[in-house]
Design an enzyme around this catalytic site. Sequence first.
Site, PDB file in Angstrom:
ATOM      1  N   LYS A  61       0.836  -1.216   0.000  1.00  0.00           N
ATOM      2  CA  LYS A  61       0.000   0.000   0.000  1.00  0.00           C
ATOM      3  C   LYS A  61       0.864   1.256   0.000  1.00  0.00           C
ATOM      4  O   LYS A  61       0.594   2.195  -0.755  1.00  0.00           O
ATOM      5  CB  LYS A  61      -0.927  -0.035   1.224  1.00  0.00           C
ATOM      6  N   SER A  62       1.894   1.287   0.823  1.00  0.00           N
ATOM      7  CA  SER A  62       2.743   2.491   0.896  1.00  0.00           C
ATOM      8  C   SER A  62       3.380   2.782  -0.460  1.00  0.00           C
ATOM      9  O   SER A  62       3.420   3.933  -0.916  1.00  0.00           O
ATOM     10  CB  SER A  62       3.848   2.282   1.936  1.00  0.00           C
ATOM     11  N   ARG A 120       2.613   5.949  -3.295  1.00  0.00           N
ATOM     12  CA  ARG A 120       3.727   6.782  -3.777  1.00  0.00           C
ATOM     13  C   ARG A 120       3.915   6.622  -5.282  1.00  0.00           C
ATOM     14  O   ARG A 120       4.345   7.557  -5.956  1.00  0.00           O
ATOM     15  CB  ARG A 120       4.999   6.428  -2.998  1.00  0.00           C
ATOM     16  N   SER A 128       6.967   8.771  12.496  1.00  0.00           N
ATOM     17  CA  SER A 128       5.918   8.746  11.478  1.00  0.00           C
ATOM     18  C   SER A 128       6.488   8.959  10.083  1.00  0.00           C
ATOM     19  O   SER A 128       7.004  10.033   9.763  1.00  0.00           O
ATOM     20  CB  SER A 128       4.862   9.816  11.762  1.00  0.00           C
ATOM     21  N   ALA A 129       6.349   7.921   9.257  1.00  0.00           N
ATOM     22  CA  ALA A 129       6.787   8.036   7.860  1.00  0.00           C
ATOM     23  C   ALA A 129       5.890   9.003   7.100  1.00  0.00           C
ATOM     24  O   ALA A 129       6.324   9.630   6.131  1.00  0.00           O
ATOM     25  CB  ALA A 129       6.749   6.672   7.193  1.00  0.00           C
ATOM     26  N   GLN A 130       4.642   9.132   7.535  1.00  0.00           N
ATOM     27  CA  GLN A 130       3.741  10.047   6.836  1.00  0.00           C
ATOM     28  C   GLN A 130       4.187  11.487   7.035  1.00  0.00           C
ATOM     29  O   GLN A 130       4.181  12.285   6.091  1.00  0.00           O
ATOM     30  CB  GLN A 130       2.306   9.862   7.333  1.00  0.00           C
ATOM     31  N   ASP A 184       1.777  -1.390  11.819  1.00  0.00           N
ATOM     32  CA  ASP A 184       0.435  -1.803  11.390  1.00  0.00           C
ATOM     33  C   ASP A 184       0.132  -3.257  11.742  1.00  0.00           C
ATOM     34  O   ASP A 184      -0.971  -3.743  11.477  1.00  0.00           O
ATOM     35  CB  ASP A 184       0.292  -1.611   9.875  1.00  0.00           C
ATOM     36  N   LYS A 232      -4.371   5.669  14.613  1.00  0.00           N
ATOM     37  CA  LYS A 232      -4.503   4.992  13.316  1.00  0.00           C
ATOM     38  C   LYS A 232      -5.959   5.095  12.844  1.00  0.00           C
ATOM     39  O   LYS A 232      -6.696   5.936  13.326  1.00  0.00           O
ATOM     40  CB  LYS A 232      -4.039   3.535  13.431  1.00  0.00           C
ATOM     41  N   ARG A 286      -6.354   1.922  17.783  1.00  0.00           N
ATOM     42  CA  ARG A 286      -6.166   0.470  17.644  1.00  0.00           C
ATOM     43  C   ARG A 286      -5.854  -0.215  18.963  1.00  0.00           C
ATOM     44  O   ARG A 286      -6.156  -1.400  19.127  1.00  0.00           O
ATOM     45  CB  ARG A 286      -5.047   0.168  16.643  1.00  0.00           C
TER      46      ARG A 286
HETATM   47  C1  S3P Z   1       2.576   4.732   6.218  1.00  0.00           C
HETATM   48  C2  S3P Z   1       3.079   5.084   7.437  1.00  0.00           C
HETATM   49  C3  S3P Z   1       2.529   4.605   8.713  1.00  0.00           C
HETATM   50  C4  S3P Z   1       1.598   3.416   8.541  1.00  0.00           C
HETATM   51  C5  S3P Z   1       0.655   3.608   7.387  1.00  0.00           C
HETATM   52  C6  S3P Z   1       1.443   3.795   6.101  1.00  0.00           C
HETATM   53  C7  S3P Z   1       3.201   5.274   4.996  1.00  0.00           C
HETATM   54  O1  S3P Z   1       1.805   5.655   9.321  1.00  0.00           O
HETATM   55  O2  S3P Z   1       0.859   3.184   9.712  1.00  0.00           O
HETATM   56  O3  S3P Z   1      -0.196   2.495   7.238  1.00  0.00           O
HETATM   57  O4  S3P Z   1       2.945   4.741   3.894  1.00  0.00           O
HETATM   58  O5  S3P Z   1       3.997   6.227   5.099  1.00  0.00           O
HETATM   59  P1  S3P Z   1       2.524   6.737  10.298  1.00  0.00           P
HETATM   60  O6  S3P Z   1       3.489   7.494   9.515  1.00  0.00           O
HETATM   61  O7  S3P Z   1       1.403   7.600  10.803  1.00  0.00           O
HETATM   62  O8  S3P Z   1       3.134   5.882  11.379  1.00  0.00           O
END
Ligand code: S3P
Length: 454
Positions: free
Chosen positions: A28-29, A33, A173-175, A326, A353, A357
């Site tokens: 999904k990530s 992208r 957080s990668a987001q 996750d 999340k 969760r």
């Molecule tokens: C993701 C980062 C994660 C993860 C999400 C996908 C991403 O979130 O939980 O399902 O693709 O960068 P966070 O950055 O909020 O931890």
Amino acid sequence: MSHGIALKPARSTRSEALNGTIKIPGDKSISHRSFMFGGLASGETRITGLLEGEDVINTGRAMRAMGATIEKVGAEWVIQGTGNGALLAPQAPLDFGNAGTGCRLTMGLVGVYDFDSTFIGDASLTKRPMGRVLNPLREMGVQVTSTEGDRLPVTLRGPKTPNPITYRVPMASAQVKSAVLLAGLNTPGITTVIEPVMTRDHTEKMLQGFGADLSVDTDAEGVRTIRLVGRGQLKGQVIDVPGDPSSTAFPLVAALLVPGSDVTILNVLMNPTRTGLILTLQEMGADIEILNPRLAGGEDVADLRIRASELKGVTVPADRAPSMIDEYPVLAVAAAYATGSTTMLGLEELRVKESDRLSAVAEGLKLNGVDCDEGKETLVVRGRPDGKGYGNAAGAAVVTHLDHRIAMSFLVLGLVSEHAVTVDDASIIATSFPEFMDLMTGLGARIDLVEEAA
Ligand code: S3P
């Protein structure tokens, strides 16, 4: 509900050994992208293996609304991007449905443009905190309008010239990291992100692949400094998306728990920022064979052979959380069938999340007879390998709170429990893993939609 479909309860019951070989849909990530960077880059991007879940499709729609051409041709998605810096103003609010990643990354991508963009989502996304992304964007000069205290709906308007910032990401957080870097793509000068705790690095790797001038330095303590030179050219790429390790987690745990199972899962992304669950399960005694490790499109990929195993409880350290963030709901299900107790530490991010969760898992476990304690940032599960008394004989349903991973995790719990396990909604699973039901039942899992009484 507001992800567009009526709630569909589902039930799982004790199953015979799971057997077979499956290929998990795309990560999904990386899929999000791929649509974003392909939609932004100059020229053509071709994608195979894309996850066609609702979340990713919403990202594709948003990129179309900002000028990208995106088409499915046979098994491939073919994109003509706008060129970096040349997104068009969306004419209507961008609806990201259930997807935090699509929404937060796109806020970075388009928020710095000198026009209005409005972001909306479903009931789950509307509750989630957006300040974590909006605050660094404000530092870059973005004007934020929201009536709900940094929750959706939000409208962004960038300045004439965005300000390149140095931003230390305050949570793992990668987001957030990605949103700042994507804002940096249309900002003159160098945008710097300091990441004290490493999270999934798909944005860095993929931007480099698309030709961005991006460097990463890691110091002796593991603190990463990511520098991106803004306003460079991105060039279309050919991408083959590997299978999603977060979706893999469900058949993987199911195969470990259902006695006699032997399941092979092909083409799983093994990026080390995503493999915390496999490590943890191996520490618990899981028989997971890693076959054919290889490099594909710059990522580690392998096939996994999983045989049913007797598990024992462990302590999962807090510093492992980013590499399996996750996967905690389904780890909690594995822990329910382990001997002894499993302690999971450092779970604060689980509270923000698609649902809270930590409490959704604890509530669901208790409803189905599993002994557990929910702390502020911890979960302790005391397992019983025979599943005696597990499930809910009265048919009471786990509340999924529009959270796909809660739905899938509890359906796995029911495959080995004494009584059936019911979840109040399985339709939300389509956001990330539309093939879940078919793949699981194909392996022999007993999962059915519950017909409503007429
Ligand atoms: C993701 C980062 C994660 C993860 C999400 C996908 C991403 O979130 O939980 O399902 O693709 O960068 P966070 O950055 O909020 O931890």
